[in-house]
Scaffold this active site. Sequence first.
Site, PDB file in Angstrom:
ATOM      1  N   ARG A   1       0.845  -1.206   0.000  1.00  0.00           N
ATOM      2  CA  ARG A   1       0.000   0.000   0.000  1.00  0.00           C
ATOM      3  C   ARG A   1       0.877   1.250   0.000  1.00  0.00           C
ATOM      4  NH1 ARG A   1      -1.457   2.152   4.532  1.00  0.00           N
ATOM      5  NH2 ARG A   1      -1.915   0.199   5.592  1.00  0.00           N
TER       6      ARG A   1
ATOM      7  N   TYR B   1     -15.342  17.507 -15.194  1.00  0.00           N
ATOM      8  CA  TYR B   1     -15.904  16.152 -15.195  1.00  0.00           C
ATOM      9  C   TYR B   1     -16.952  16.037 -14.075  1.00  0.00           C
ATOM     10  CZ  TYR B   1     -16.171  11.234 -13.912  1.00  0.00           C
ATOM     11  OH  TYR B   1     -16.637  10.000 -13.556  1.00  0.00           O
TER      12      TYR B   1
ATOM     13  N   ASP C   1      -6.421  18.829 -14.594  1.00  0.00           N
ATOM     14  CA  ASP C   1      -6.790  17.487 -15.041  1.00  0.00           C
ATOM     15  C   ASP C   1      -6.441  17.406 -16.527  1.00  0.00           C
ATOM     16  OD1 ASP C   1      -8.141  15.237 -16.041  1.00  0.00           O
ATOM     17  OD2 ASP C   1      -9.675  15.351 -14.482  1.00  0.00           O
TER      18      ASP C   1
ATOM     19  N   LYS D   1      -8.358   6.369 -19.179  1.00  0.00           N
ATOM     20  CA  LYS D   1      -8.649   6.846 -20.538  1.00  0.00           C
ATOM     21  C   LYS D   1      -7.410   6.637 -21.429  1.00  0.00           C
ATOM     22  CE  LYS D   1     -12.617   8.142 -18.782  1.00  0.00           C
ATOM     23  NZ  LYS D   1     -12.411   8.151 -17.350  1.00  0.00           N
TER      24      LYS D   1
HETATM   25  C1  LIG Z   1     -11.620  14.305 -17.146  1.00  0.00           C
HETATM   26  C2  LIG Z   1     -11.856  13.208 -16.148  1.00  0.00           C
HETATM   27  N1  LIG Z   1     -11.269  13.280 -14.947  1.00  0.00           N
HETATM   28  C3  LIG Z   1     -11.455  12.326 -14.004  1.00  0.00           C
HETATM   29  C4  LIG Z   1     -12.270  11.243 -14.250  1.00  0.00           C
HETATM   30  C5  LIG Z   1     -12.457  10.198 -13.181  1.00  0.00           C
HETATM   31  O1  LIG Z   1     -11.664   9.096 -13.500  1.00  0.00           O
HETATM   32  P1  LIG Z   1     -12.005   7.570 -13.117  1.00  0.00           P
HETATM   33  O2  LIG Z   1     -13.207   7.171 -13.902  1.00  0.00           O
HETATM   34  O3  LIG Z   1     -10.754   6.845 -13.508  1.00  0.00           O
HETATM   35  O4  LIG Z   1     -12.265   7.556 -11.660  1.00  0.00           O
HETATM   36  C6  LIG Z   1     -12.889  11.122 -15.498  1.00  0.00           C
HETATM   37  C7  LIG Z   1     -13.767   9.971 -15.782  1.00  0.00           C
HETATM   38  O5  LIG Z   1     -14.479   9.924 -16.756  1.00  0.00           O
HETATM   39  C8  LIG Z   1     -12.680  12.133 -16.474  1.00  0.00           C
HETATM   40  O6  LIG Z   1     -13.262  12.084 -17.678  1.00  0.00           O
END
Ligand SMILES: Cc1ncc(COP(=O)(O)O)c(C=O)c1O
Length: 396
Positions: free
Chosen positions: A58, A110, A184, A209
């Site tokens: 961990r 998001y 992000d 992604k």
């Molecule tokens: C731009 C963005 N940030 C964060 C996330 C969250 O990621 P996760 O689905 O891996 O938890 C997503 C998920 O679709 C996303 O599109």
Amino acid sequence: MSWLWGWEPRPMQPTKGIGTLAVHLDHSSDAATGAVVPSISLSTTFAQRSPGEFEYSRSSNPTRKLLENAIAKLEDGVHGLAFASGSAATSTICGLLEPGAHVLSVNDVYGGTKRYLSKVMGTRGVECTFTAMSKPEDLRALFKPNTRMVWIETPTNPTLAVVDIAAVSQLAHSIREDILVVTDNTFMTPYLQRPLTLGADIVTHSASKYLNGHCDVIMGLMATKDDALYERLVFLQNAIGAVPSPFDCYLTMRGLRTLHVRMDRHCANAMKVATFLSTHSAVEQVYYPGLPSHPSHAISVRQASGHGGIVSFRIRGGLAAVCKFSAACKVFTLAESLGGVESLVDVPAVMTHGAVAAEERAELGITDGFIRLSVGIEDAEDLISDLKQALYAVIQ
Ligand SMILES: Cc1ncc(COP(=O)(O)O)c(C=O)c1O
């Protein structure tokens, strides 16, 4: 010239393009076996030669460490951290905030990040203002004495608004040096855009992604240049414990090695798809930062080396047209998520952004006829003919 025969010029310092970096991500062949691909360390605990090396998986794990070093290098950072999901990375970053803090976030962030900032951090005494960030000069008035974090996502999901990372970072740091600017970078990846070099303090990803790129891992990755910030984040990573499995780290490392090749194809295909859609009579509006008609095209050109693989558009005829369109698609699959090699169709109003209040969706322009495409790496001609026949089905 004959007198130079046999003479080789002194080799220049080897340049490391991001493609070379991605392929050779910090792994040298295993000294014991010669294996070129590092083994997966599944063990949860490790015999210590001296106290404090790898004590428990961990806290740290050799396979995870390879991936953490890799994201740090690719993002031009110093430290990398891996998490069990992009959302776990988000919640760990928010763990840096104390009650009473204020966060300024891009409004079209998001949906899960918005939910976390408002519904989870909101109950912990952290206030968040969501705002458009396309005009950084308008943001100054929104900073408060207790603003401690600015959350950027660019391009935004799903309307693909572009935020000028350098301008917003500069503004935030001029107001208070210790305001953390988080970006992000999920949609662009470090291959196209490197927020740390533009002034952000932390870059974060849903590696589920493009970074993994094959729709078979849920993962979060993060990088920073700041030693003290890293110490706080690594403390939270261990204390919260939302870490990924070694196998998922291995798969994501494998995905990273082809990131540059995949992204080139995603971008080229997306540009062709966006250009095609913008000429079609069934399409009301196309959102793609690569189109010169996009309001922030110039910023996208300046801060990124490509415009990504996501194209959104509004179809005439609302939800009924969207349903006909998605049912007719044969190469594109109706599914949530994005960034994998296969092309996907998302209808944000009823899928990914269904949890966003209707008025808020309307404000952002996410109407019932709004469609988000994750353009994959298939042959562009096949993608366009699929869209052509699906749009034809709509106007029938
Ligand atoms: C731009 C963005 N940030 C964060 C996330 C969250 O990621 P996760 O689905 O891996 O938890 C997503 C998920 O679709 C996303 O599109």
